[in-house]
Design a protein around this motif. Structure first.
Motif, PDB file in Angstrom:
ATOM      1  N   MET A 175     -28.791  -0.537   2.153  1.00 23.07           N
ATOM      2  CA  MET A 175     -27.985   0.471   2.833  1.00 23.07           C
ATOM      3  C   MET A 175     -26.498   0.179   2.633  1.00 23.07           C
ATOM      4  O   MET A 175     -25.704   1.084   2.363  1.00 23.07           O
ATOM      5  N   THR A 176     -26.129  -1.087   2.745  1.00 16.93           N
ATOM      6  CA  THR A 176     -24.740  -1.486   2.560  1.00 16.93           C
ATOM      7  C   THR A 176     -24.277  -1.180   1.137  1.00 16.93           C
ATOM      8  O   THR A 176     -23.170  -0.668   0.920  1.00 16.93           O
ATOM      9  N   SER A 177     -25.128  -1.474   0.175  1.00 16.50           N
ATOM     10  CA  SER A 177     -24.797  -1.200  -1.222  1.00 16.50           C
ATOM     11  C   SER A 177     -24.651   0.294  -1.469  1.00 16.50           C
ATOM     12  O   SER A 177     -23.750   0.732  -2.198  1.00 16.50           O
ATOM     13  N   LEU A 178     -25.511   1.102  -0.849  1.00 18.84           N
ATOM     14  CA  LEU A 178     -25.430   2.554  -1.016  1.00 18.84           C
ATOM     15  C   LEU A 178     -24.095   3.086  -0.487  1.00 18.84           C
ATOM     16  O   LEU A 178     -23.432   3.891  -1.143  1.00 18.84           O
ATOM     17  N   ILE A 179     -23.714   2.621   0.704  1.00 19.20           N
ATOM     18  CA  ILE A 179     -22.430   3.056   1.281  1.00 19.20           C
ATOM     19  C   ILE A 179     -21.281   2.628   0.376  1.00 19.20           C
ATOM     20  O   ILE A 179     -20.378   3.418   0.070  1.00 19.20           O
ATOM     21  N   GLN A 180     -21.313   1.372  -0.042  1.00 17.18           N
ATOM     22  CA  GLN A 180     -20.250   0.815  -0.884  1.00 17.18           C
ATOM     23  C   GLN A 180     -20.077   1.623  -2.164  1.00 17.18           C
ATOM     24  O   GLN A 180     -18.952   1.976  -2.563  1.00 17.18           O
ATOM     25  N   ASN A 181     -21.184   1.964  -2.814  1.00 16.55           N
ATOM     26  CA  ASN A 181     -21.110   2.707  -4.072  1.00 16.55           C
ATOM     27  C   ASN A 181     -20.775   4.174  -3.849  1.00 16.55           C
ATOM     28  O   ASN A 181     -20.135   4.802  -4.711  1.00 16.55           O
ATOM     29  N   GLY A 182     -21.193   4.729  -2.715  1.00 21.35           N
ATOM     30  CA  GLY A 182     -20.797   6.094  -2.387  1.00 21.35           C
ATOM     31  C   GLY A 182     -19.288   6.212  -2.257  1.00 21.35           C
ATOM     32  O   GLY A 182     -18.671   7.158  -2.784  1.00 21.35           O
ATOM     33  N   VAL A 183     -18.669   5.252  -1.592  1.00 26.24           N
ATOM     34  CA  VAL A 183     -17.210   5.223  -1.446  1.00 26.24           C
ATOM     35  C   VAL A 183     -16.555   5.043  -2.812  1.00 26.24           C
ATOM     36  O   VAL A 183     -15.560   5.697  -3.140  1.00 26.24           O
ATOM     37  N   GLN A 213     -29.480   5.446   6.001  1.00 27.08           N
ATOM     38  CA  GLN A 213     -30.567   5.101   6.914  1.00 27.08           C
ATOM     39  C   GLN A 213     -31.717   6.099   6.775  1.00 27.08           C
ATOM     40  O   GLN A 213     -32.890   5.709   6.729  1.00 27.08           O
ATOM     41  N   ARG A 214     -31.390   7.386   6.692  1.00 24.54           N
ATOM     42  CA  ARG A 214     -32.444   8.396   6.549  1.00 24.54           C
ATOM     43  C   ARG A 214     -33.162   8.251   5.207  1.00 24.54           C
ATOM     44  O   ARG A 214     -34.384   8.422   5.127  1.00 24.54           O
ATOM     45  N   ILE A 215     -32.407   7.953   4.154  1.00 22.01           N
ATOM     46  CA  ILE A 215     -33.013   7.775   2.835  1.00 22.01           C
ATOM     47  C   ILE A 215     -33.999   6.616   2.852  1.00 22.01           C
ATOM     48  O   ILE A 215     -35.126   6.726   2.377  1.00 22.01           O
ATOM     49  N   LEU A 216     -33.577   5.491   3.418  1.00 24.11           N
ATOM     50  CA  LEU A 216     -34.408   4.288   3.401  1.00 24.11           C
ATOM     51  C   LEU A 216     -35.592   4.372   4.349  1.00 24.11           C
ATOM     52  O   LEU A 216     -36.536   3.599   4.237  1.00 24.11           O
ATOM     53  N   THR A 217     -35.548   5.318   5.291  1.00 20.10           N
ATOM     54  CA  THR A 217     -36.686   5.517   6.198  1.00 20.10           C
ATOM     55  C   THR A 217     -37.447   6.801   5.881  1.00 20.10           C
ATOM     56  O   THR A 217     -38.408   7.139   6.563  1.00 20.10           O
ATOM     57  N   GLY A 218     -36.974   7.521   4.837  1.00 21.32           N
ATOM     58  CA  GLY A 218     -37.659   8.737   4.417  1.00 21.32           C
ATOM     59  C   GLY A 218     -37.519   9.897   5.367  1.00 21.32           C
ATOM     60  O   GLY A 218     -38.409  10.748   5.459  1.00 21.32           O
ATOM     61  N   ASP A 248     -26.789  11.998  -7.582  1.00 25.71           N
ATOM     62  CA  ASP A 248     -27.386  11.457  -8.806  1.00 25.71           C
ATOM     63  C   ASP A 248     -27.523   9.939  -8.717  1.00 25.71           C
ATOM     64  O   ASP A 248     -28.542   9.368  -9.135  1.00 25.71           O
ATOM     65  N   TYR A 249     -26.476   9.286  -8.186  1.00 27.72           N
ATOM     66  CA  TYR A 249     -26.518   7.828  -8.035  1.00 27.72           C
ATOM     67  C   TYR A 249     -27.679   7.410  -7.128  1.00 27.72           C
ATOM     68  O   TYR A 249     -28.424   6.463  -7.441  1.00 27.72           O
ATOM     69  N   ILE A 250     -27.858   8.115  -6.020  1.00 29.84           N
ATOM     70  CA  ILE A 250     -28.931   7.782  -5.077  1.00 29.84           C
ATOM     71  C   ILE A 250     -30.301   7.973  -5.724  1.00 29.84           C
ATOM     72  O   ILE A 250     -31.197   7.147  -5.551  1.00 29.84           O
ATOM     73  N   PHE A 251     -30.451   9.039  -6.502  1.00 27.34           N
ATOM     74  CA  PHE A 251     -31.739   9.279  -7.155  1.00 27.34           C
ATOM     75  C   PHE A 251     -32.042   8.186  -8.187  1.00 27.34           C
ATOM     76  O   PHE A 251     -33.162   7.677  -8.262  1.00 27.34           O
ATOM     77  N   GLU A 252     -31.015   7.828  -8.980  1.00 25.24           N
ATOM     78  CA  GLU A 252     -31.207   6.810 -10.015  1.00 25.24           C
ATOM     79  C   GLU A 252     -31.483   5.432  -9.411  1.00 25.24           C
ATOM     80  O   GLU A 252     -32.275   4.660  -9.954  1.00 25.24           O
ATOM     81  N   SER A 253     -30.823   5.122  -8.291  1.00 23.38           N
ATOM     82  CA  SER A 253     -30.917   3.780  -7.718  1.00 23.38           C
ATOM     83  C   SER A 253     -32.068   3.618  -6.731  1.00 23.38           C
ATOM     84  O   SER A 253     -32.666   2.544  -6.631  1.00 23.38           O
ATOM     85  N   TYR A 254     -32.372   4.693  -5.978  1.00 24.40           N
ATOM     86  CA  TYR A 254     -33.354   4.578  -4.900  1.00 24.40           C
ATOM     87  C   TYR A 254     -34.515   5.557  -5.026  1.00 24.40           C
ATOM     88  O   TYR A 254     -35.404   5.570  -4.180  1.00 24.40           O
ATOM     89  N   HIS A 255     -34.482   6.379  -6.089  1.00 24.74           N
ATOM     90  CA  HIS A 255     -35.570   7.332  -6.346  1.00 24.74           C
ATOM     91  C   HIS A 255     -35.807   8.279  -5.174  1.00 24.74           C
ATOM     92  O   HIS A 255     -36.945   8.647  -4.871  1.00 24.74           O
ATOM     93  N   HIS A 256     -34.720   8.648  -4.524  1.00 24.97           N
ATOM     94  CA  HIS A 256     -34.760   9.631  -3.441  1.00 24.97           C
ATOM     95  C   HIS A 256     -33.928  10.843  -3.848  1.00 24.97           C
ATOM     96  O   HIS A 256     -32.797  10.698  -4.316  1.00 24.97           O
ATOM     97  N   ASP A 257     -34.507  12.023  -3.683  1.00 22.39           N
ATOM     98  CA  ASP A 257     -33.800  13.249  -4.030  1.00 22.39           C
ATOM     99  C   ASP A 257     -33.080  13.772  -2.781  1.00 22.39           C
ATOM    100  O   ASP A 257     -33.715  14.252  -1.845  1.00 22.39           O
TER     101      ASP A 257
END
Length: 275
Positions: A175-183, A213-218, A248-257
């Motif tokens: 989650m921390t990495s996702l926020i960091q890369n989003g910024v 948080q929603r992505i990682l908990t679906g 696109d980054y989230i889909f490539e990194s976490y396979h969540h659309d």
């Protein structure tokens, strides 16, 4: 309640009125007594109730090894976190944070100090939890006489975030990495350095945090409202394009659309941050 088992002079177990095992802490509470005798109410300092028998057994095993002062300070930090954050914390924090604090104090006394490589991110992304971490460091100094470095405030904050999410630490790091890369995507897309102290930036971080948080908990938002997405894309085309890059980054990194509605909300927050 009557004593069920004596763990040591300061820790005993008992069965509560519902027949569930609890751990009771108090200086001298297990000294000079035995199983079956009533617990001296005046000696009870803290009663621990954990969610599962497995967690309770792990906690009891941990308590045998630790100084009473370390257990007490950890329990006080957790109580403080619950009161100021007003959020539910997974009961396993009594195991994870107590063990961490004990080890941190031990490391410090042995002159083994670890730096926190994401301290800056923790301060920004988890501001409230970091303030609890600062309180914890000050409390440890008052209670134990050890002044831990500021890096430990960050480590403690991450344990609290982990307990809030009710998940494993690796998910919290994701989650921390996702926020960091989003910024980072926003900064690079607009070649800008946002004001990290501004309300709009903090709102953007908060939105990214709950999106992660929603992505990682679906638990993503419903994507049925395509009209809203189309309106935002027309009103804020640059910001919407940037939000698509985050998608696109989230889909490539976490396979969540990421849904269209989530993407539109990202664009709105990016626009506010640029005003």
């Amino acid at each position: 309640m009557n004593i069920d088992k004596i763990i040591n002079n300061n820790i005993v177990t008992a069965l509560d009125p519902d027949g569930k095992e609890v751990v009771i802490m108090g200086r001298g509470i297990g000294f000079g007594t035995k199983a079956g005798r009533p617990i001296a109410e005046s000696k009870i300092e803290k009663t621990f109730r954990l969610d599962s028998q497995n967690s309770l057994d792990q906690f009891k095993e941990l308590l045998v090894k630790l100084p009473l002062e370390h257990i007490k300070v950890s329990a006080e930090i957790i109580s403080y976190a619950k009161s100021v954050l007003n959020r539910t914390l997974n009961q396993n924090i009594y195991i994870t944070l107590t063990d961490h604090i004990n080890f941190a104090i031990h490391r410090f006394k042995e002159n083994m100090v670890f730096s926190n490589p994401i301290l800056s991110e923790i301060k920004t992304f988890y501001k409230e939890e970091y303030l609890v971490g600062e309180y914890a460091v000050a409390l440890i100094e008052r209670s134990v006489g050890v002044r831990l470095p500021v890096d430990e405030a960050g480590f403690i904050a991450m344990h609290i975030v982990n307990a809030e999410l009710n998940t494993a630490m690796n998910k919290t790091m994701d989650m921390t990495s996702l926020i960091q890369n989003g910024v980072k995507i926003v900064k690079e897309f607009f070649a800008m350095e946002p004001d990290e102290g501004s309300l709009s930036y903090q709102r953007f971080i908060t939105h990214l945090r709950f999106l992660a948080q929603r992505i990682l908990t679906g638990e993503l938002l419903n994507s049925a409202n395509t009209e809203f997405s189309n309106i935002i894309a027309g009103m804020y085309p640059e910001e919407y394009e940037c939000s698509l890059k985050i998608k696109d980054y989230i889909f490539e990194s976490y396979h969540h659309d990421v849904t269209e509605e989530e993407t539109a909300y990202l664009a709105v927050h990016i626009k506010r941050m640029r005003l």
